[in-house]
Design a protein around this motif. Structure first.
Motif, mmCIF file in Angstrom:
data_model
loop_
_atom_site.group_PDB
_atom_site.id
_atom_site.type_symbol
_atom_site.label_atom_id
_atom_site.label_comp_id
_atom_site.label_asym_id
_atom_site.label_seq_id
_atom_site.Cartn_x
_atom_site.Cartn_y
_atom_site.Cartn_z
ATOM 1 N N UNK A 119 -7.539 -5.947 -2.715
ATOM 2 C CA UNK A 119 -7.159 -5.107 -1.577
ATOM 3 C C UNK A 119 -6.154 -4.049 -1.971
ATOM 4 N N UNK A 120 -5.198 -4.425 -2.821
ATOM 5 C CA UNK A 120 -4.194 -3.472 -3.288
ATOM 6 C C UNK A 120 -4.835 -2.371 -4.119
ATOM 7 N N UNK A 121 -5.781 -2.742 -4.979
ATOM 8 C CA UNK A 121 -6.488 -1.755 -5.801
ATOM 9 C C UNK A 121 -7.289 -0.805 -4.911
ATOM 10 N N UNK A 122 -7.959 -1.361 -3.909
ATOM 11 C CA UNK A 122 -8.748 -0.544 -2.993
ATOM 12 C C UNK A 122 -7.854 0.440 -2.250
ATOM 13 N N UNK A 123 -6.726 -0.036 -1.744
ATOM 14 C CA UNK A 123 -5.805 0.828 -1.013
ATOM 15 C C UNK A 123 -5.249 1.915 -1.920
ATOM 16 N N UNK A 124 -4.899 1.566 -3.161
ATOM 17 C CA UNK A 124 -4.378 2.556 -4.113
ATOM 18 C C UNK A 124 -5.435 3.630 -4.395
ATOM 19 N N UNK A 125 -6.692 3.210 -4.495
ATOM 20 C CA UNK A 125 -7.767 4.175 -4.715
ATOM 21 C C UNK A 125 -7.933 5.126 -3.537
ATOM 22 N N UNK A 126 -7.870 4.587 -2.320
ATOM 23 C CA UNK A 126 -7.961 5.444 -1.136
ATOM 24 C C UNK A 126 -6.808 6.446 -1.087
ATOM 25 N N UNK A 127 -5.606 5.961 -1.409
ATOM 26 C CA UNK A 127 -4.447 6.851 -1.427
ATOM 27 C C UNK A 127 -4.602 7.935 -2.489
ATOM 28 N N UNK A 128 -5.103 7.577 -3.673
ATOM 29 C CA UNK A 128 -5.284 8.545 -4.759
ATOM 30 C C UNK A 128 -6.292 9.623 -4.372
ATOM 31 N N UNK A 129 -7.275 9.241 -3.558
ATOM 32 C CA UNK A 129 -8.286 10.203 -3.108
ATOM 33 C C UNK A 129 -7.881 10.934 -1.839
ATOM 34 N N UNK A 130 -6.723 10.608 -1.293
ATOM 35 C CA UNK A 130 -6.265 11.242 -0.065
ATOM 36 C C UNK A 130 -7.035 10.785 1.161
ATOM 37 N N UNK A 131 -7.601 9.575 1.102
ATOM 38 C CA UNK A 131 -8.416 9.065 2.204
ATOM 39 C C UNK A 131 -7.712 7.981 3.023
ATOM 40 N N UNK A 132 -6.475 7.672 2.692
ATOM 41 C CA UNK A 132 -5.759 6.603 3.390
ATOM 42 C C UNK A 132 -4.723 7.201 4.323
ATOM 43 N N UNK A 133 -4.702 6.695 5.524
ATOM 44 C CA UNK A 133 -3.634 7.053 6.458
ATOM 45 C C UNK A 133 -2.722 5.843 6.554
ATOM 46 N N UNK A 134 -1.470 6.055 6.265
ATOM 47 C CA UNK A 134 -0.540 4.930 6.323
ATOM 48 C C UNK A 134 -0.218 4.613 7.772
ATOM 49 N N UNK A 135 -0.357 3.347 8.087
ATOM 50 C CA UNK A 135 0.009 2.848 9.411
ATOM 51 C C UNK A 135 1.099 1.817 9.198
ATOM 52 N N UNK A 136 2.229 2.061 9.792
ATOM 53 C CA UNK A 136 3.345 1.130 9.633
ATOM 54 C C UNK A 136 3.219 -0.003 10.631
ATOM 55 N N UNK A 137 3.385 -1.219 10.106
ATOM 56 C CA UNK A 137 3.373 -2.362 11.019
ATOM 57 C C UNK A 137 4.818 -2.685 11.437
ATOM 58 N N UNK A 138 4.973 -3.743 12.165
ATOM 59 C CA UNK A 138 6.278 -4.126 12.687
ATOM 60 C C UNK A 138 7.306 -4.421 11.610
ATOM 61 N N UNK A 139 6.877 -4.728 10.405
ATOM 62 C CA UNK A 139 7.804 -5.051 9.317
ATOM 63 C C UNK A 139 8.081 -3.849 8.421
ATOM 64 N N UNK A 140 7.516 -2.690 8.747
ATOM 65 C CA UNK A 140 7.764 -1.496 7.956
ATOM 66 C C UNK A 140 6.940 -1.393 6.704
ATOM 67 N N UNK A 141 5.937 -2.271 6.538
ATOM 68 C CA UNK A 141 5.078 -2.222 5.360
ATOM 69 C C UNK A 141 3.815 -1.433 5.685
ATOM 70 N N UNK A 142 3.286 -0.710 4.697
ATOM 71 C CA UNK A 142 2.029 0.024 4.882
ATOM 72 C C UNK A 142 0.900 -0.967 4.943
ATOM 73 N N UNK A 143 -0.042 -0.731 5.870
ATOM 74 C CA UNK A 143 -1.218 -1.588 5.950
ATOM 75 C C UNK A 143 -2.406 -0.802 5.479
#
Length: 73
Positions: free
Chosen positions: A49-73
């Motif tokens: 999951x972390x690798x997938x998220x990093x790939x989406x971020x590298x491609x500019x396809x991830x929108x960060x959504x902050x949860x209640x704990x301040x971590x990116x989901x």
């Protein structure tokens, strides 16, 4: 008939972490070179999951959504 142990106990015995709030586990079809799958199989589901998220971020396809704990989901 005995009641089975709680889910958390059964998962821990299998060496699996229970899903956290907002997490989901799915099977997804992926196409790629054979070496990709050899590497993916060595990763834990959480690492995949972390690798997938990093790939989406590298491609500019991830929108960060902050949860209640301040971590990116």
């Amino acid at each position: 008939m005995r009641k089975p142990p709680p889910l958390e106990v059964r998962l821990r015995a299998l060496g699996v972490d229970p899903l956290g709030p907002g997490e989901r586990s799915e099977k997804v079809r992926v196409r790629g070179p054979e070496e990709l799958f050899e590497r993916l199989e060595r990763l834990s589901p959480k690492q995949r999951g972390e690798v997938f998220m990093a790939g989406l971020e590298a491609l500019g396809l991830a929108e960060e959504v902050k949860d209640g704990e301040g971590e990116a989901r």
